[in-house]
Design an enzyme around this catalytic site. Structure first.
Site, PDB file in Angstrom:
ATOM      1  N   ARG A   1       0.746  -1.065   0.043  1.00  0.00           N
ATOM      2  CA  ARG A   1       0.112  -0.054  -0.076  1.00  0.00           C
ATOM      3  C   ARG A   1       0.907   1.197  -0.048  1.00  0.00           C
ATOM      4  O   ARG A   1       1.811   1.401   0.535  1.00  0.00           O
ATOM      5  CB  ARG A   1      -0.730   0.188   1.487  1.00  0.00           C
ATOM      6  CG  ARG A   1      -2.121  -0.935   1.118  1.00  0.00           C
ATOM      7  CD  ARG A   1      -3.014  -0.280   0.180  1.00  0.00           C
ATOM      8  NE  ARG A   1      -4.284  -1.352   0.270  1.00  0.00           N
ATOM      9  CZ  ARG A   1      -4.507  -2.528  -0.418  1.00  0.00           C
ATOM     10  NH1 ARG A   1      -3.410  -2.620  -1.465  1.00  0.00           N
ATOM     11  NH2 ARG A   1      -5.623  -3.177  -0.457  1.00  0.00           N
TER      12      ARG A   1
ATOM     13  N   GLU B   1      -4.700   7.408  -4.748  1.00  0.00           N
ATOM     14  CA  GLU B   1      -4.973   6.790  -5.935  1.00  0.00           C
ATOM     15  C   GLU B   1      -6.225   7.152  -6.621  1.00  0.00           C
ATOM     16  O   GLU B   1      -7.302   7.153  -5.779  1.00  0.00           O
ATOM     17  CB  GLU B   1      -4.959   5.205  -5.875  1.00  0.00           C
ATOM     18  CG  GLU B   1      -3.567   4.654  -5.598  1.00  0.00           C
ATOM     19  CD  GLU B   1      -3.378   3.202  -5.271  1.00  0.00           C
ATOM     20  OE1 GLU B   1      -4.463   2.520  -5.490  1.00  0.00           O
ATOM     21  OE2 GLU B   1      -2.468   2.674  -4.709  1.00  0.00           O
TER      22      GLU B   1
ATOM     23  N   HIS C   1      -1.917   0.110  -9.774  1.00  0.00           N
ATOM     24  CA  HIS C   1      -2.110  -0.779  -8.778  1.00  0.00           C
ATOM     25  C   HIS C   1      -3.009  -1.820  -9.769  1.00  0.00           C
ATOM     26  O   HIS C   1      -4.096  -2.228  -9.438  1.00  0.00           O
ATOM     27  CB  HIS C   1      -3.406  -0.044  -7.803  1.00  0.00           C
ATOM     28  CG  HIS C   1      -3.780  -0.865  -6.655  1.00  0.00           C
ATOM     29  ND1 HIS C   1      -4.023  -0.373  -5.599  1.00  0.00           N
ATOM     30  CD2 HIS C   1      -3.622  -2.019  -6.164  1.00  0.00           C
ATOM     31  CE1 HIS C   1      -4.176  -0.987  -4.481  1.00  0.00           C
ATOM     32  NE2 HIS C   1      -3.767  -2.192  -4.805  1.00  0.00           N
TER      33      HIS C   1
HETATM   34  C1  GLV Z   1      -5.195  -5.222  -3.681  1.00  0.00           C
HETATM   35  O1  GLV Z   1      -4.153  -4.108  -3.496  1.00  0.00           O
HETATM   36  C2  GLV Z   1      -5.906  -6.068  -2.568  1.00  0.00           C
HETATM   37  O2  GLV Z   1      -5.634  -5.836  -1.443  1.00  0.00           O
HETATM   38  O3  GLV Z   1      -6.341  -7.119  -3.106  1.00  0.00           O
END
Ligand code: GLV
Ligand code: GLV
Length: 317
Positions: free
Chosen positions: A234, A263, A282
């Site tokens: 993250r 984001e 992401h």
């Molecule tokens: C993606 O970042 C997730 O946490 O699945």
């Protein structure tokens, strides 16, 4: 039983909920506006959320009637889990099904960053390739280097397994020692030692209060000047301003990022002008197979809860 879904999901999944009333937001790309989510949640029993939905204390207190929040992600830092727990609202995530896929993206990002793949491709597309030259886009080797995994959960272990083929030396740091680490030849070290010894630091930890901003100026200064920082966890683990300066000041060589503080990123974000930062939007778990599997986990959880059964992947704190 009414199920609210905050993003448009394929019909093959929604059809499985035909015994229940489903209210689904009509966009695959845009998050549901917060006020609309708040309003619709008032008439719902179960909400299937995305990691881009902020399920905070005020939302939960206003919607304490909810039976469950089912997050289409393994991470759940977008949900105030303590508050949900206090109010007796079930929270589910999608572990396991995305492990290998996300480790694969982490490995891709490490290789892409080390070998300057995106920069190289852009140079060619921009007509700047004038011919072969001895150090043209010379990157760094990955094989036989030391990799430091921050967060040795399932994704960390799957990543470590992949490092074996590249004959890497694998170190890791975690809240507690991992019982499975020995099976992937990974050695536990302190956070300090991880920073000092690794050529590649891979962050795949969940974001918690204790890891928020852990990759800051002081951490980057301890890393090798030739090291790369890779983040698929993250954005909140990183003080972005400190990372940018660490690269610009030569404290580390570069970074490969799949996640950001905010984001989507603003198009004025200074990372965009830094060639030594490889950036992805992401996409850690984004393969068709895995996203299908993650959605199916959410549907199965919703069905279990609607039928008064224990959901398979409830987060227990
Ligand atoms: C993606 O970042 C997730 O946490 O699945
Ligand atoms: C590179 O293409 C080489 O032949 O060394």
């Amino acid at each position: 039983m009414k199920i609210l879904i905050t993003r448009k999901l394929p019909e093959k999944f929604i059809n499985q909920l035909s015994d229940y009333k489903v209210d689904m937001y009509d966009s695959t790309l845009e998050p549901m506006p917060k006020d609309l989510l708040n309003k619709k949640a008032k008439q719902s029993d179960i909400v299937i959320t995305m990691l881009s939905d902020q399920i905070d204390e005020s939302f939960l207190k206003e919607n304490r009637h909810l039976k469950a929040i089912i997050n289409l992600a393994v991470g759940y830092d977008n949900i105030d889990i303590d508050c949900a727990h206090e109010l007796g609202i079930i929270v589910c995530n999608t572990p396991d099904v995305l492990t290998e896929t996300t480790a694969e993206l982490a490995f891709t990002l490490m290789l892409t960053t080390a070998r300057r793949v995106i920069e190289a491709s852009q140079m060619l597309h921009n007509g700047k390739w004038v011919g072969w030259s001895p150090y043209l886009l010379a990157g760094s080797d990955v094989h036989h280097k030391t990799v430091g995994i921050f967060g040795m959960g399932k994704i960390g272990l799957a990543f470590a397994r992949r490092c074996k083929g590249f004959e890497m030396n694998v170190l890791y740091h975690n809240r507690s020692k991992s019982k499975e680490a020995a099976s992937v030849n990974a050695t536990y070290v302190s956070f300090e030692e991880l920073l000092e010894k690794s050529d590649y630091i891979i962050c795949c930890a969940p974001l918690t209060e204790s890891t928020k901003g852990i990759f800051n100026q002081s951490a980057f200064k301890k890393m090798k000047k030739t090291a790369y920082f890779i983040n698929i966890g993250r954005g909140g683990h990183v003080v972005e301003h400190d990372l940018l300066h660490a690269i610009q000041d030569g404290d580390i060589l570069g970074a490969g990022l799949d996640v950001y503080q905010t984001e989507p990123i603003d198009m004025n974000h200074p990372f965009l002008n830094e060639p030594n930062i490889t950036m992805l939007p992401h996409i850690g778990s984004s393969t068709t197979e895995t996203r299908d599997a993650m959605i199916q986990v959410c549907i199965d959880n919703a069905l279990s809860i609607a039928r008064g059964k224990q959901p398979k992947t409830q987060i227990i704190i």
